[in-house]
Design a protein around this motif. Structure first.
Motif, PDB file in Angstrom:
ATOM      1  N   SER A 109      25.386  30.112  54.925  1.00  0.00           N
ATOM      2  CA  SER A 109      24.792  28.773  54.843  1.00  0.00           C
ATOM      3  C   SER A 109      25.891  27.742  54.706  1.00  0.00           C
ATOM      4  CB  SER A 109      23.840  28.671  53.638  1.00  0.00           C
ATOM      5  OG  SER A 109      24.572  28.710  52.411  1.00  0.00           O
ATOM      6  N   GLU A 110      25.556  26.496  55.060  1.00  0.00           N
ATOM      7  CA  GLU A 110      26.543  25.420  54.932  1.00  0.00           C
ATOM      8  C   GLU A 110      26.862  25.166  53.468  1.00  0.00           C
ATOM      9  OE1 GLU A 110      25.444  21.895  57.029  1.00  0.00           O
ATOM     10  OE2 GLU A 110      25.413  22.880  58.995  1.00  0.00           O
ATOM     11  N   ARG A 111      25.867  25.336  52.561  1.00  0.00           N
ATOM     12  CA  ARG A 111      26.102  25.114  51.143  1.00  0.00           C
ATOM     13  C   ARG A 111      27.160  26.071  50.604  1.00  0.00           C
ATOM     14  NH1 ARG A 111      26.034  21.223  47.817  1.00  0.00           N
ATOM     15  NH2 ARG A 111      24.154  20.533  48.894  1.00  0.00           N
ATOM     16  N   GLU A 112      27.066  27.365  50.962  1.00  0.00           N
ATOM     17  CA  GLU A 112      28.061  28.336  50.513  1.00  0.00           C
ATOM     18  C   GLU A 112      29.426  28.033  51.125  1.00  0.00           C
ATOM     19  OE1 GLU A 112      26.877  32.323  51.128  1.00  0.00           O
ATOM     20  OE2 GLU A 112      25.112  32.211  49.817  1.00  0.00           O
ATOM     21  N   MET A 113      29.433  27.582  52.353  1.00  0.00           N
ATOM     22  CA  MET A 113      30.684  27.217  53.008  1.00  0.00           C
ATOM     23  C   MET A 113      31.347  26.060  52.261  1.00  0.00           C
ATOM     24  SD  MET A 113      31.289  26.123  56.993  1.00  0.00           S
ATOM     25  CE  MET A 113      30.443  27.570  57.595  1.00  0.00           C
ATOM     26  N   GLN A 114      30.537  25.054  51.892  1.00  0.00           N
ATOM     27  CA  GLN A 114      31.086  23.913  51.163  1.00  0.00           C
ATOM     28  C   GLN A 114      31.613  24.341  49.794  1.00  0.00           C
ATOM     29  OE1 GLN A 114      27.934  21.044  51.082  1.00  0.00           O
ATOM     30  NE2 GLN A 114      27.936  20.761  53.319  1.00  0.00           N
ATOM     31  N   GLU A 115      30.913  25.273  49.129  1.00  0.00           N
ATOM     32  CA  GLU A 115      31.368  25.757  47.825  1.00  0.00           C
ATOM     33  C   GLU A 115      32.731  26.437  47.948  1.00  0.00           C
ATOM     34  OE1 GLU A 115      30.163  25.317  44.901  1.00  0.00           O
ATOM     35  OE2 GLU A 115      28.227  24.420  45.382  1.00  0.00           O
ATOM     36  N   ALA A 116      32.910  27.227  49.011  1.00  0.00           N
ATOM     37  CA  ALA A 116      34.195  27.916  49.210  1.00  0.00           C
ATOM     38  C   ALA A 116      35.321  26.912  49.455  1.00  0.00           C
ATOM     39  CB  ALA A 116      34.085  28.892  50.379  1.00  0.00           C
ATOM     40  N   ILE A 117      35.010  25.867  50.223  1.00  0.00           N
ATOM     41  CA  ILE A 117      36.031  24.839  50.493  1.00  0.00           C
ATOM     42  C   ILE A 117      36.352  24.076  49.213  1.00  0.00           C
ATOM     43  CG2 ILE A 117      36.484  22.695  51.741  1.00  0.00           C
ATOM     44  CD1 ILE A 117      34.791  23.817  54.033  1.00  0.00           C
ATOM     45  N   GLY A 120      47.364   8.004  49.883  1.00  0.00           N
ATOM     46  CA  GLY A 120      47.903   6.736  50.346  1.00  0.00           C
ATOM     47  C   GLY A 120      46.905   6.033  51.244  1.00  0.00           C
ATOM     48  N   SER A 121      47.365   5.647  52.429  1.00  0.00           N
ATOM     49  CA  SER A 121      46.485   4.936  53.367  1.00  0.00           C
ATOM     50  C   SER A 121      45.746   5.883  54.300  1.00  0.00           C
ATOM     51  CB  SER A 121      47.315   3.948  54.204  1.00  0.00           C
ATOM     52  OG  SER A 121      48.315   4.644  54.948  1.00  0.00           O
ATOM     53  N   ASP A 122      46.008   7.206  54.201  1.00  0.00           N
ATOM     54  CA  ASP A 122      45.338   8.178  55.069  1.00  0.00           C
ATOM     55  C   ASP A 122      44.069   8.701  54.419  1.00  0.00           C
ATOM     56  OD1 ASP A 122      47.220   8.021  57.056  1.00  0.00           O
ATOM     57  OD2 ASP A 122      48.459   9.637  56.236  1.00  0.00           O
ATOM     58  N   SER A 123      43.031   8.847  55.224  1.00  0.00           N
ATOM     59  CA  SER A 123      41.774   9.433  54.740  1.00  0.00           C
ATOM     60  C   SER A 123      41.205  10.312  55.832  1.00  0.00           C
ATOM     61  CB  SER A 123      40.777   8.348  54.351  1.00  0.00           C
ATOM     62  OG  SER A 123      40.524   7.490  55.443  1.00  0.00           O
ATOM     63  N   ILE A 124      40.950  11.579  55.502  1.00  0.00           N
ATOM     64  CA  ILE A 124      40.487  12.563  56.475  1.00  0.00           C
ATOM     65  C   ILE A 124      39.090  13.021  56.096  1.00  0.00           C
ATOM     66  CG2 ILE A 124      40.991  14.753  57.624  1.00  0.00           C
ATOM     67  CD1 ILE A 124      43.140  12.594  58.001  1.00  0.00           C
ATOM     68  N   ALA A 125      38.167  12.868  57.033  1.00  0.00           N
ATOM     69  CA  ALA A 125      36.810  13.346  56.836  1.00  0.00           C
ATOM     70  C   ALA A 125      36.736  14.820  57.206  1.00  0.00           C
ATOM     71  CB  ALA A 125      35.839  12.545  57.688  1.00  0.00           C
ATOM     72  N   VAL A 126      36.037  15.620  56.368  1.00  0.00           N
ATOM     73  CA  VAL A 126      35.858  17.040  56.629  1.00  0.00           C
ATOM     74  C   VAL A 126      34.364  17.334  56.652  1.00  0.00           C
ATOM     75  CG1 VAL A 126      36.304  19.387  55.844  1.00  0.00           C
ATOM     76  CG2 VAL A 126      38.045  17.615  55.538  1.00  0.00           C
ATOM     77  N   GLU A 127      33.894  17.930  57.743  1.00  0.00           N
ATOM     78  CA  GLU A 127      32.480  18.261  57.906  1.00  0.00           C
ATOM     79  C   GLU A 127      32.326  19.733  58.247  1.00  0.00           C
ATOM     80  OE1 GLU A 127      29.158  16.315  58.100  1.00  0.00           O
ATOM     81  OE2 GLU A 127      30.479  15.689  56.458  1.00  0.00           O
ATOM     82  N   CYS A 128      31.275  20.372  57.711  1.00  0.00           N
ATOM     83  CA  CYS A 128      31.012  21.789  57.947  1.00  0.00           C
ATOM     84  C   CYS A 128      29.734  21.962  58.767  1.00  0.00           C
ATOM     85  CB  CYS A 128      30.854  22.534  56.628  1.00  0.00           C
ATOM     86  SG  CYS A 128      32.238  22.328  55.492  1.00  0.00           S
ATOM     87  N   LYS A 129      29.758  22.878  59.725  1.00  0.00           N
ATOM     88  CA  LYS A 129      28.597  23.175  60.552  1.00  0.00           C
ATOM     89  C   LYS A 129      28.438  24.694  60.628  1.00  0.00           C
ATOM     90  CE  LYS A 129      28.093  18.823  61.723  1.00  0.00           C
ATOM     91  NZ  LYS A 129      26.922  18.015  61.267  1.00  0.00           N
ATOM     92  N   ILE A 130      27.262  25.173  60.287  1.00  0.00           N
ATOM     93  CA  ILE A 130      27.033  26.613  60.348  1.00  0.00           C
ATOM     94  C   ILE A 130      26.667  27.052  61.759  1.00  0.00           C
ATOM     95  CG2 ILE A 130      24.564  26.538  59.836  1.00  0.00           C
ATOM     96  CD1 ILE A 130      27.127  29.035  58.385  1.00  0.00           C
ATOM     97  N   ASP A 131      26.038  26.135  62.517  1.00  0.00           N
ATOM     98  CA  ASP A 131      25.624  26.455  63.891  1.00  0.00           C
ATOM     99  C   ASP A 131      26.537  25.759  64.887  1.00  0.00           C
ATOM    100  OD1 ASP A 131      23.370  27.933  63.005  1.00  0.00           O
ATOM    101  OD2 ASP A 131      22.304  26.027  62.660  1.00  0.00           O
TER     102      ASP A 131
END
Length: 704
Positions: free
Chosen positions: A601-609, A641-652
């Motif tokens: 699941s995406e929830r478990e993936m997010q927990e691991a990250i 600093g001035s950098d910001s990286i978005a991280v998104e998880c997808k199970i499918d």
């Protein structure tokens, strides 16, 4: 140099009362430390000078010049204009190098014009006298002592080499050649210098050099024989096909330099010494005359941008005027030039073979263009090998049919290739014409036997030769005038060497060279490269002005990247952009590849990250469920600093359109500088949306 001129030089040397600095001996050359107005002139005059920061008395930035005849001559001129304090040892050094410059200049101007071939009483007599231009070369060697002979392919460079060994002060001599040519050189010596005693060094034999006139060794034998060769008192060292020494940091080049430094006469021979960029000429000439062009960095600063020589024709003129190189063409010697006829034939290849590797080649091409350290370099090597191999196999059978057509008309054919599986296909389909092989797998004795059979046995009509084994082979012109290239090489100079084995100037028939290609695989890109503008080799070796380069071979990574792009375009795939190699984006993408992710699941993936990512990017702030806009959230936002990286998880597995829409939203509402998405994915994994880099990490392929 005799003692008397040295003493006169010291007695007559100027000793100015007022000086503006000093010239001293430095471990890397001559160090010039002078007042600022003199240093300005020094830096403008000596483009090959290197800075020596904070070690001067008159300036904070003295200049170090390499010890070369050019620098010595120019530095004496500078001392006449701006007197500097010079010790007797430095003055002696300068005058010695300056005199070397004058002698080389005078010899280059007149040496080649002396066409007499006069031998001393104790010299070995040649059974066949050299031609006038070969005699001119011998007289030039007697004066300059170290030189590259770049006469045209088929211009009798082997005879020129042998003619330099007649005089007793030129022996004992060592001839270094490609391994498959050692026996051929022994035959040449027996034919042209029959009274010379000869020893051919082979692997496995007792490492002992006999008291002979000439020793012959292959380039591959330099390393195992170095302990015996280097201390042996050779008077002459002759490097045939010296392009084998163009690569730096090889053991055979290091041994060659050690041999060169101890010999009186050192000569190199190749009509095609430059295979890629013009800077290779430094590597070759530095073996023949160590330091003649300064250090490699000095040479590049003076002549190059990167590895590319800025003015090849000017460098050609310089090398010839200095007596470092001689180049005569067939037109120079005979008044005319016989050029082979070249024709490209497009075949119907076996597309099934290419389709079999398409998915693998596509993945490798994507990896090459990813710029990921280590991975892209390995993929580049694999892509080059797999795509060229598949291309060769795909056209091997139709290429054999083409050769069969030529053989059935009674012709003998010289057939060039590269891959062992391709040779096997050719041998099977051409078995009725008794093909023989001269490739990297045969011993020198087997290659000689193959050549003898091709020359003497009328039923043997096909000589299969590796593209890189064709240099130097002689005699094929007696029975053959057709060359067929079943596979291509990246370097046009390699192709020229192959065609040159048929000796257009000596062959009684017109030379025909057929290049067999298909409209798929590696061929379209390689043909485009081979058909590009003229090369640096044309400018440096022939002195021709050229607007561009033919086959900008360059660093393999650049070449393979371009082939990867061309291949993806050919099969209709989008070309990825390079993944960022530094900064927060690269750090986050690298960290996420190291996390073993659950796929339930995406929830478990997010927990691991969430459990692992903060520790993998300790200098950044990692926030989970970061709110954007009124109702939106990011799985993670990593900032530093001035950098910001978005991280998104997808199970499918997600589509490209959906990803584009999400990324645009992140850019508008969160002002991110990069996006990393974890999802099952096929296709381009690095792309740009509105100038923001996006990396898709396929979590199913995570390394850990």
């Amino acid at each position: 140099m005799s003692t008397q001129p040295q003493l006169i030089g010291l007695i007559d040397r100027p000793r100015p009362e007022v000086t503006f600095g000093v010239v001293q001996t430095h471990e890397d050359g001559w160090l010039i430390d002078a007042q600022p107005f003199v240093m300005t002139r020094v830096r403008n005059l000596f483009r090959n000078g290197r800075s020596a920061w904070n070690c001067g008395k008159f300036t904070h930035n003295p200049v170090i010049l390499p010890k070369t005849p050019d620098s010595g001559k120019d530095l004496l001129w500078l001392l006449d204009r701006h007197p500097l304090d010079v010790g007797d040892d430095v003055w002696h050094d300068l005058t010695r190098y300056s005199e070397r410059y004058d002698r080389a200049l005078a010899a280059a101007a007149v040496g080649d014009s002396n066409h007499s071939f006069d031998l001393s009483h104790g010299a070995l007599q040649m059974a066949k006298p050299p031609y006038w231009y070969q005699a001119g070369y011998v007289n030039l060697v007697k004066t300059v002592r170290r030189i590259l002979n770049a006469d045209w392919i088929g211009g009798g460079k082997s005879v020129s080499l042998i003619a330099t060994l007649c005089e007793p002060d030129a022996r004992p001599a060592l001839i270094v050649c490609q391994p498959h040519l050692t026996l051929q050189f022994r035959e040449f010596l027996n034919e042209f210098l029959p009274d010379a005693t000869v020893q051919v060094l082979k692997t496995g034999m007792k490492k002992e050099i006999k008291p002979v006139d000439v020793v012959i060794v292959g380039y591959t034998g330099l390393r195992p024989w170095q302990d015996v060769l280097v201390p042996y008192p050779f008077r002459s060292i002759c490097f045939d096909e010296i392009q084998d020494l163009r690569h730096l940091d090889t053991e055979k080049r290091r041994v060659s330099i050690a041999l060169s430094e101890r010999a009186d006469f050192v000569t190199g021979y190749s009509a095609t010494p430059i295979y890629n960029y013009g800077s290779e000429i430094w590597s070759i000439l530095d073996v023949l005359s160590p330091g003649c062009l300064g250090a490699q960095g000095d040479f590049k600063r003076e002549w190059c941008t990167g590895d590319r020589v800025n003015s090849p024709a000017a460098l050609n003129s310089y090398l010839k005027s200095r007596g470092l190189m001689i180049r005569r063409t067939a037109k120079d010697v005979k008044g005319s030039e016989t050029k082979p006829q070249k024709q490209t034939i497009t075949l119907e290849g076996d597309m099934h073979t290419l389709r079999q590797v398409q998915d693998v080649a596509k993945a490798l091409a994507m990896s090459v263009l990813s710029n990921r350290v280590g991975e892209s370099e390995k993929s580049a090597r694999e892509l080059d090998w797999k795509l060229r191999h598949a291309t060769g196999v795909a056209k091997a059978k139709p290429a054999a049919e083409f050769v069969k057509m030529l053989c059935e008309s009674g012709e003998k054919v010289l057939l060039f290739g590269w891959h062992r599986e391709v040779y096997d296909i050719w041998k099977y389909h051409l078995k009725n014409f008794n093909p023989v092989l001269c490739t990297g797998s045969e011993t020198p004795a087997q290659k000689q036997a193959a050549k003898d059979k091709f020359l003497k046995d009328g039923s043997c009509q096909v000589f299969i030769c590796s593209l890189r084994s064709g240099a130097g082979i002689d005699g094929l012109q007696d029975v053959c005038h057709l060359a067929v290239f079943g596979e291509l090489d990246w370097s046009p100079q390699v192709l020229d060497q192959c065609i040159g084995r048929l000796r257009p100037e000596l062959n009684k028939e017109e030379i025909l060279a057929y290049f067999l290609t298909i409209d798929d695989g590696a061929d379209p890109f390689m043909i485009e490269r081979l058909g590009d503008k003229r090369s640096q080799s044309d400018g440096i070796i022939d002195g021709k002005d050229s607007e561009g380069e033919i086959l900008e071979d360059g660093p393999p990574a650049d070449r393979i990247r371009q082939m990867a792009e061309a291949y993806l375009m050919l099969i209709g795939e989008e070309i990825p952009v390079a993944e960022p190699q530094s900064g927060l984006h690269a750090e986050v993408a690298s960290a996420l590849r190291k996390i073993k992710l659950p796929s339930s699941s995406e929830r478990e993936m997010q927990e691991a990250i969430w459990a692992a990512l903060p520790g993998l990017v300790p200098d950044a702030l990692v926030e989970r469920e970061y709110r954007i806009g009124e109702r939106g959230r990011l799985d993670f936002l990593v900032t530093s600093g001035s950098d910001s990286i978005a991280v998104e998880c997808k199970i499918d597995q997600t589509g490209r359109g959906s990803v584009y829409r999400q990324v645009r939203r992140y850019i508008e509402e969160a002002d991110v500088s990069g996006v990393v998405i974890l999802a099952p994915w096929s296709g381009v994994s690095n792309f740009v949306v509105e100038d923001v880099p996006v990396t898709v990490v396929d979590w199913a392929k995570a390394k850990i």
